[in-house]
Write a protein that holds these residues in place. Structure first.
Motif, PDB file in Angstrom:
ATOM      1  N   TRP A  42       8.597  14.710  -0.925  1.00 46.71           N
ATOM      2  CA  TRP A  42       8.762  13.623  -1.887  1.00 46.71           C
ATOM      3  C   TRP A  42       7.579  13.548  -2.851  1.00 46.71           C
ATOM      4  CZ3 TRP A  42      13.342  11.746  -2.482  1.00 46.71           C
ATOM      5  CH2 TRP A  42      14.229  11.708  -1.405  1.00 46.71           C
ATOM      6  N   VAL A  43       6.373  13.751  -2.320  1.00 47.18           N
ATOM      7  CA  VAL A  43       5.184  13.713  -3.170  1.00 47.18           C
ATOM      8  C   VAL A  43       5.217  14.860  -4.174  1.00 47.18           C
ATOM      9  CG1 VAL A  43       2.665  13.967  -3.150  1.00 47.18           C
ATOM     10  CG2 VAL A  43       3.780  12.500  -1.470  1.00 47.18           C
ATOM     11  N   VAL A  67      11.659  24.725 -11.154  1.00 46.66           N
ATOM     12  CA  VAL A  67      11.945  25.414  -9.890  1.00 46.66           C
ATOM     13  C   VAL A  67      11.316  24.651  -8.728  1.00 46.66           C
ATOM     14  CG1 VAL A  67      11.623  27.559  -8.600  1.00 46.66           C
ATOM     15  CG2 VAL A  67      12.162  27.644 -11.024  1.00 46.66           C
ATOM     16  N   GLY A  68      10.140  24.060  -8.960  1.00 49.37           N
ATOM     17  CA  GLY A  68       9.488  23.247  -7.935  1.00 49.37           C
ATOM     18  C   GLY A  68      10.286  22.011  -7.583  1.00 49.37           C
ATOM     19  N   SER A  72      11.624  21.256  -3.893  1.00 49.68           N
ATOM     20  CA  SER A  72      11.330  20.019  -3.157  1.00 49.68           C
ATOM     21  C   SER A  72      12.596  19.323  -2.680  1.00 49.68           C
ATOM     22  CB  SER A  72      10.530  19.068  -4.045  1.00 49.68           C
ATOM     23  OG  SER A  72       9.274  19.624  -4.339  1.00 49.68           O
ATOM     24  N   THR A  73      13.685  19.465  -3.426  1.00 46.08           N
ATOM     25  CA  THR A  73      14.923  18.820  -2.988  1.00 46.08           C
ATOM     26  C   THR A  73      15.646  19.624  -1.915  1.00 46.08           C
ATOM     27  OG1 THR A  73      16.096  19.819  -4.846  1.00 46.08           O
ATOM     28  CG2 THR A  73      15.289  17.583  -5.138  1.00 46.08           C
ATOM     29  N   VAL A  74      15.535  20.946  -1.970  1.00 44.46           N
ATOM     30  CA  VAL A  74      16.225  21.799  -0.992  1.00 44.46           C
ATOM     31  C   VAL A  74      15.257  22.241   0.110  1.00 44.46           C
ATOM     32  CG1 VAL A  74      17.705  23.859  -0.783  1.00 44.46           C
ATOM     33  CG2 VAL A  74      17.715  22.562  -2.876  1.00 44.46           C
ATOM     34  N   GLY A  81      13.928  26.772   1.988  1.00 39.54           N
ATOM     35  CA  GLY A  81      12.819  26.018   1.420  1.00 39.54           C
ATOM     36  C   GLY A  81      11.566  26.859   1.287  1.00 39.54           C
ATOM     37  N   MET A  82      11.304  27.701   2.286  1.00 36.39           N
ATOM     38  CA  MET A  82      10.115  28.553   2.223  1.00 36.39           C
ATOM     39  C   MET A  82      10.188  29.508   1.032  1.00 36.39           C
ATOM     40  SD  MET A  82       8.800  31.431   4.901  1.00 36.39           S
ATOM     41  CE  MET A  82      10.169  32.492   4.506  1.00 36.39           C
ATOM     42  N   PHE A  83      11.336  30.161   0.864  1.00 32.88           N
ATOM     43  CA  PHE A  83      11.472  31.096  -0.257  1.00 32.88           C
ATOM     44  C   PHE A  83      11.436  30.372  -1.604  1.00 32.88           C
ATOM     45  CE2 PHE A  83      13.409  34.001   2.973  1.00 32.88           C
ATOM     46  CZ  PHE A  83      12.442  34.981   2.863  1.00 32.88           C
TER      47      PHE A  83
END
Length: 131
Positions: A42-43, A67-68, A72-74, A81-83
């Motif tokens: 969220w931050v 893209v960030g 952050s949403t996925v 999320g890592m990729f």
């Protein structure tokens, strides 16, 4: 104006570094899940939105921070999320290092409006009377 560009570049370096830290396979996952209880996502989402708004006000586009926002949403999905965090980190850091030179090579300063050609009197008469 130059101060604003430097500030935006610094914000991009910070957000790229944070995204790179979140993209580390085990360390980032432990920090997101156990360290902050998904509050880090969220931050980072809020941080990316602020950077996108500030760059839009400066008349530029920050594709890495977009893209960030997606990362952050996925980011709750572990491997995806890592990729996405790694992809966001790479694009943000490239954008911070090279600026808009790498993205907008075909930037045009001013585009001339299209004006109609003047019509000759002979053409005008021919068009008026098709027979």
């Amino acid at each position: 104006m130059e101060c604003r560009k430097d500030s935006l570049r610094t914000l991009k370096w910070v957000s790229g570094g944070l995204e790179a830290m979140l993209g580390i396979p085990v360390l980032g996952g432990l920090f997101i899940v156990f360290g902050t209880g998904y509050n880090a996502l969220w931050v980072m989402l809020a941080f990316h939105i602020v950077v996108v708004v500030l760059t839009a006000r400066a008349g530029r586009i920050s594709k890495g921070n977009i893209v960030g926002i997606v990362a952050s949403t996925v980011g709750v999905i572990p491997v995806v999320g890592m990729f996405l965090h790694l992809a966001a980190a790479i694009t943000i850091l490239l954008d911070a290092a090279f600026g808009n030179r790498i993205i907008t090579r075909t930037h045009v300063e001013r585009v001339e409006p299209i004006r109609p050609r003047p019509v000759r009197k002979e053409q005008e008469r021919k068009e008026d009377h098709p027979f």
